[in-house]
Design a protein around this motif. Structure first.
Motif, PDB file in Angstrom:
ATOM      1  N   SER A   7      64.649  -8.138  78.552  1.00  0.00           N
ATOM      2  CA  SER A   7      65.229  -9.228  77.781  1.00  0.00           C
ATOM      3  C   SER A   7      65.150 -10.532  78.553  1.00  0.00           C
ATOM      4  CB  SER A   7      66.691  -8.896  77.470  1.00  0.00           C
ATOM      5  OG  SER A   7      67.268  -9.885  76.662  1.00  0.00           O
ATOM      6  N   LYS A  10      69.941 -14.307  80.999  1.00  0.00           N
ATOM      7  CA  LYS A  10      71.084 -13.586  81.570  1.00  0.00           C
ATOM      8  C   LYS A  10      72.151 -13.379  80.502  1.00  0.00           C
ATOM      9  CE  LYS A  10      70.907 -13.660  86.344  1.00  0.00           C
ATOM     10  NZ  LYS A  10      70.442 -12.338  86.674  1.00  0.00           N
ATOM     11  N   LEU A  11      72.818 -12.265  80.616  1.00  0.00           N
ATOM     12  CA  LEU A  11      73.947 -11.979  79.740  1.00  0.00           C
ATOM     13  C   LEU A  11      75.205 -12.505  80.409  1.00  0.00           C
ATOM     14  CD1 LEU A  11      74.636 -10.539  77.089  1.00  0.00           C
ATOM     15  CD2 LEU A  11      75.019  -8.477  78.409  1.00  0.00           C
ATOM     16  N   LYS A  17      78.813  -7.560  77.701  1.00  0.00           N
ATOM     17  CA  LYS A  17      78.545  -6.716  78.880  1.00  0.00           C
ATOM     18  C   LYS A  17      79.316  -5.405  78.777  1.00  0.00           C
ATOM     19  CE  LYS A  17      77.569 -10.256  82.362  1.00  0.00           C
ATOM     20  NZ  LYS A  17      78.023 -10.858  83.614  1.00  0.00           N
ATOM     21  N   ILE A  35      68.236  -1.959  81.931  1.00  0.00           N
ATOM     22  CA  ILE A  35      68.017  -3.262  81.311  1.00  0.00           C
ATOM     23  C   ILE A  35      67.480  -4.192  82.385  1.00  0.00           C
ATOM     24  CG2 ILE A  35      69.105  -5.254  80.217  1.00  0.00           C
ATOM     25  CD1 ILE A  35      71.107  -3.317  78.941  1.00  0.00           C
ATOM     26  N   GLU A  37      66.456  -8.058  83.089  1.00  0.00           N
ATOM     27  CA  GLU A  37      66.536  -9.454  82.641  1.00  0.00           C
ATOM     28  C   GLU A  37      65.454 -10.258  83.341  1.00  0.00           C
ATOM     29  OE1 GLU A  37      70.526 -10.478  83.819  1.00  0.00           O
ATOM     30  OE2 GLU A  37      71.343  -9.879  81.873  1.00  0.00           O
ATOM     31  N   LYS A  39      63.902 -14.246  83.816  1.00  0.00           N
ATOM     32  CA  LYS A  39      64.374 -15.630  83.753  1.00  0.00           C
ATOM     33  C   LYS A  39      63.848 -16.325  82.498  1.00  0.00           C
ATOM     34  CE  LYS A  39      64.241 -19.918  86.448  1.00  0.00           C
ATOM     35  NZ  LYS A  39      63.833 -20.752  85.334  1.00  0.00           N
ATOM     36  N   ASP A  40      64.747 -17.049  81.856  1.00  0.00           N
ATOM     37  CA  ASP A  40      64.312 -17.865  80.721  1.00  0.00           C
ATOM     38  C   ASP A  40      63.901 -19.255  81.216  1.00  0.00           C
ATOM     39  OD1 ASP A  40      66.939 -18.498  81.370  1.00  0.00           O
ATOM     40  OD2 ASP A  40      67.510 -18.966  79.324  1.00  0.00           O
ATOM     41  N   GLU A  59      57.576 -17.166  80.036  1.00  0.00           N
ATOM     42  CA  GLU A  59      58.466 -16.020  79.834  1.00  0.00           C
ATOM     43  C   GLU A  59      57.659 -14.749  79.590  1.00  0.00           C
ATOM     44  OE1 GLU A  59      62.245 -18.545  77.978  1.00  0.00           O
ATOM     45  OE2 GLU A  59      60.964 -17.417  76.610  1.00  0.00           O
ATOM     46  N   HIS A 134      69.899 -13.522  71.257  1.00  0.00           N
ATOM     47  CA  HIS A 134      69.296 -12.400  71.964  1.00  0.00           C
ATOM     48  C   HIS A 134      70.311 -11.645  72.815  1.00  0.00           C
ATOM     49  CE1 HIS A 134      68.342 -15.926  74.536  1.00  0.00           C
ATOM     50  NE2 HIS A 134      68.547 -15.114  75.529  1.00  0.00           N
ATOM     51  N   GLN A 135      71.411 -12.291  73.220  1.00  0.00           N
ATOM     52  CA  GLN A 135      72.442 -11.580  73.969  1.00  0.00           C
ATOM     53  C   GLN A 135      73.125 -10.535  73.077  1.00  0.00           C
ATOM     54  OE1 GLN A 135      72.233 -14.920  73.660  1.00  0.00           O
ATOM     55  NE2 GLN A 135      72.412 -15.899  75.642  1.00  0.00           N
ATOM     56  N   ARG A 138      70.906  -7.526  72.312  1.00  0.00           N
ATOM     57  CA  ARG A 138      70.856  -6.535  73.385  1.00  0.00           C
ATOM     58  C   ARG A 138      71.908  -5.442  73.155  1.00  0.00           C
ATOM     59  NH1 ARG A 138      70.944  -8.629  79.516  1.00  0.00           N
ATOM     60  NH2 ARG A 138      69.958 -10.392  78.487  1.00  0.00           N
TER      61      ARG A 138
END
Length: 159
Positions: A7, A10-11, A17, A35, A37, A39-40, A59, A134-135, A138
């Motif tokens: 993904s 960051k969440l 979480k 999972i 993560e 970097k965006d 990305e 997107h969070q 997930r």
């Protein structure tokens, strides 16, 4: 068997979480689960199409670096195939039966995914026409993966 969610971003939200941690714990009964993560990229509000493509490509490179050649890749995309929970369970089981030891689910960033990621995907799936953060996606995806394993094992779960 390994299930990976890759993904972008960051969440941060504690409640998301906690939900993901709960389903992750439940999943370990059936499979290895992780999972990842990536970097965006920062995006400008009024970015040009070229700038947006550059963001998706950066990305995309990060996403692709986490995927192995033998992985089966599900790409979450709004224009992907809509599956019911039993259909997702059947698809996952089919890939495992065919000898795929790692199933990867990709959640792109706010602009979507690069053409390279789209081409690498074995199957694009959609959770509907609505756009979800997107969070949050997930968490929804983690729950659906858990549900798929319950279905595969003929175990009761909310219908």
């Amino acid at each position: 068997m390994l299930i990976k969610i890759i993904s972008v971003g960051k969440l941060k939200e504690k409640y998301l979480k906690q939900g993901i941690e709960e389903y992750s714990k439940r999943l370990f009964r059936y499979t290895k689960f992780e999972i990842i993560e990536v970097k965006d990229e920062p995006t400008k509000e009024n970015a040009s199409e070229t700038e947006d493509e550059m963001v998706k490509n950066a990305e995309g490179e990060r996403i692709l670096s986490k995927i192995k050649p033998d992985d089966y890749v599900y790409l979450l995309a709004i224009n992907g195939q809509m599956l019911s929970s039993p259909e997702l369970a059947k698809s996952m089981q089919s890939q495992m039966t065919r000898g795929k030891s790692t199933l990867v689910f990709v959640i792109g960033g706010s602009l979507g995914t690069s053409e390279a990621v789209n081409k690498r995907a074995n199957q694009a799936i959609s959770f509907g026409k609505m756009t979800l953060p997107h969070q949050l996606m997930r968490l929804v995806l983690t729950e659906q993966i858990y549900r798929a394993f319950r279905i595969q094992h003929n175990e009761p779960y909310h219908k």
